[in-house]
Design an enzyme around this catalytic site. Structure first.
Site, PDB file in Angstrom:
ATOM      1  N   ASP A 187       0.896  -1.232  -0.105  1.00 40.27           N
ATOM      2  CA  ASP A 187       0.029  -0.142  -0.090  1.00 40.27           C
ATOM      3  C   ASP A 187       0.906   1.240  -0.019  1.00 40.27           C
ATOM      4  OD1 ASP A 187      -1.831  -2.119   1.233  1.00 40.27           O
ATOM      5  OD2 ASP A 187      -3.117  -0.612   0.295  1.00 40.27           O
ATOM      6  N   ASN A 228       1.463  -2.778   4.241  1.00 41.90           N
ATOM      7  CA  ASN A 228       0.495  -3.644   3.432  1.00 41.90           C
ATOM      8  C   ASN A 228      -0.632  -4.332   4.206  1.00 41.90           C
ATOM      9  OD1 ASN A 228      -0.250  -5.152   0.935  1.00 41.90           O
ATOM     10  ND2 ASN A 228       0.374  -6.945   1.974  1.00 41.90           N
TER      11      ASN A 228
HETATM   12  O1  MRU Z   1      -7.928  -2.876   2.813  1.00 34.71           O
HETATM   13  P1  MRU Z   1      -7.467  -3.055   1.208  1.00 34.71           P
HETATM   14  O2  MRU Z   1      -8.084  -4.343   0.840  1.00 34.71           O
HETATM   15  O3  MRU Z   1      -7.515  -1.983   0.614  1.00 34.71           O
HETATM   16  O4  MRU Z   1      -5.864  -3.586   1.469  1.00 34.71           O
HETATM   17  C1  MRU Z   1      -5.189  -3.993   0.300  1.00 34.71           C
HETATM   18  C2  MRU Z   1      -3.861  -4.445   0.505  1.00 34.71           C
HETATM   19  O5  MRU Z   1      -3.371  -4.397   1.504  1.00 34.71           O
HETATM   20  C3  MRU Z   1      -3.341  -5.006  -0.781  1.00 34.71           C
HETATM   21  O6  MRU Z   1      -2.502  -5.939  -0.494  1.00 34.71           O
HETATM   22  C4  MRU Z   1      -2.204  -3.627  -1.486  1.00 34.71           C
HETATM   23  O7  MRU Z   1      -3.279  -2.652  -1.586  1.00 34.71           O
HETATM   24  C5  MRU Z   1      -1.707  -4.040  -2.836  1.00 34.71           C
HETATM   25  S1  MRU Z   1      -2.797  -4.403  -4.087  1.00 34.71           S
HETATM   26  C6  MRU Z   1      -1.948  -4.461  -5.638  1.00 34.71           C
END
Ligand code: MRU
Length: 353
Positions: free
Chosen positions: A240, A249
């Site tokens: 993220d 992440n």
């Molecule tokens: O809370 P989310 O579902 O938005 O979290 C997403 C993640 O942690 C993913 O692993 C990250 O965004 C990478 S997506 C290519």
């Protein structure tokens, strides 16, 4: 087999609106939603109808374009004021994934350069579409570089969903897997369910099953034991935000990295350059905390005592020294990261921003 899918999020030029797959309804229902307003888009982001760092970047960019095309302002100053308000509404939805800020700011900057209202609208839509297209190209390029890290016959553990649904299509970590499979490798994926919102169980398993890629679902707590049994060859996850010192992440990623190091298993991150934020360190980043209901209830059923306190961080931070390599669209970065970051992001690192 890796078949093409509907883009996770796209701009519809016929109706000047955003269309996206509602990820809260998968795997039971595949529903494409049309979004015509900023408040609705903000709600979609908060509820994780649209989620995953790159998809949030595209959503932010398209949201700014939406605010511009929806504006009835006849002067650029008034249009800009409306757009800036929309940017702040969207920015406040989720704080951790840097792509959201990047998408918002990039389209806003283009609008600020426009000389007329019409020009502002046209270039906002064009810029948002460019961000979406760049994301797809980045995922394909990451796949090309990253596939070499996946051994033929290997088993990869992944966490959350870093697939087509988290991007415009193809995916980051799952894009690497898809590219390895497309190159003829036999790859098995272990998908962690990803408590509490189950992005792994619901989304990763759905995507991979649709593509005919071998996937096995496990509870998050089973990962270390499978490593101990020698059943995992590598871990690959998305990100993220990558700061100078850590990878943010989905919560649970850090425990996989620690376990992987203990068991001498490579731990890879796949992320586009738009996810790097080398101007910050871990302690400067806000980690989203989500509602108590997500933990205290399971669907409509309460699973914890009514008054119990809940701590629900949505993300964690993995120190870079636990990361074996970072797959990007410009190549595979390896430790020492200070050095490899310098090569890729010379300007940003040198200025110490
Ligand atoms: O809370 P989310 O579902 O938005 O979290 C997403 C993640 O942690 C993913 O692993 C990250 O965004 C990478 S997506 C290519």
């Amino acid at each position: 087999m890796t078949r093409e899918t509907t883009p996770t999020i796209a701009w519809d030029p016929e109706t000047n609106s955003i269309v996206y797959i509602d990820q809260t309804r998968l795997p039971g229902t595949f529903e494409v939603v049309r979004c015509t307003g900023i408040e609705r888009l903000a709600r979609a982001i908060k509820r994780l109808e649209i989620r995953g760092a790159p998809a949030l970047g595209i959503a932010g960019a398209m949201g700014v374009a939406l605010a511009a095309v929806n504006s009835t302002a006849t002067e650029t100053d008034l249009l800009l004021a409306e757009v800036r308000q929309a940017v702040e509404t969207l920015r406040s939805t989720r704080p951790t994934a840097v792509n959201l800020d990047r998408g918002l700011d990039r389209v806003l900057r283009r609008i600020e350069e426009a000389r007329t209202v019409e020009e502002a609208k046209t270039i906002a839509v064009a810029e948002a579409n460019a961000i979406a297209e760049e994301d797809e190209a980045a995922c394909r390029a990451m796949g090309g570089f990253g596939a070499a890290l996946i051994p033929d016959g290997g088993t990869a553990l992944t966490h959350c969903n870093a697939g087509a649904l988290a991007c415009r299509s193809w995916g980051t970590a799952l894009g690497v897997i898809r590219s390895a499979v497309a190159a003829g490798k036999d790859v098995r994926v272990i998908a962690c369910e990803t408590r509490p919102l189950l992005q792994g169980a619901r989304l990763t398993c759905w995507e991979l099953t649709r593509d005919g890629i071998d996937v096995v679902l496990i509870p998050d707590s089973q990962a270390a034991y499978l490593m101990r049994r020698g059943e995992i060859d590598l871990v690959i996850v998305g990100a993220d935000r990558i700061t100078r010192d850590v990878v943010f992440n989905k919560i649970g990623t850090y425990m996989h990295a620690v376990s992987a190091r203990y068991h001498d298993i490579p731990f890879y991150v796949a992320a586009p350059i738009s996810t790097f934020d080398l101007s910050h360190r871990e302690e400067e980043i806000t980690v989203e905390q989500r509602s108590r209901e997500e933990l205290a209830s399971c669907g409509d059923v309460r699973v914890a005592p009514e008054d119990v306190q809940v701590l629900n961080y949505a993300f964690d931070a993995t120190p870079l020294d636990l990361v074996s390599a970072i797959v990007t669209e410009v190549g595979v970065l390896r430790p020492p990261y200070r050095e490899s970051f310098r090569i890729v992001f010379d300007e940003e690192v040198r200025s110490g921003r």
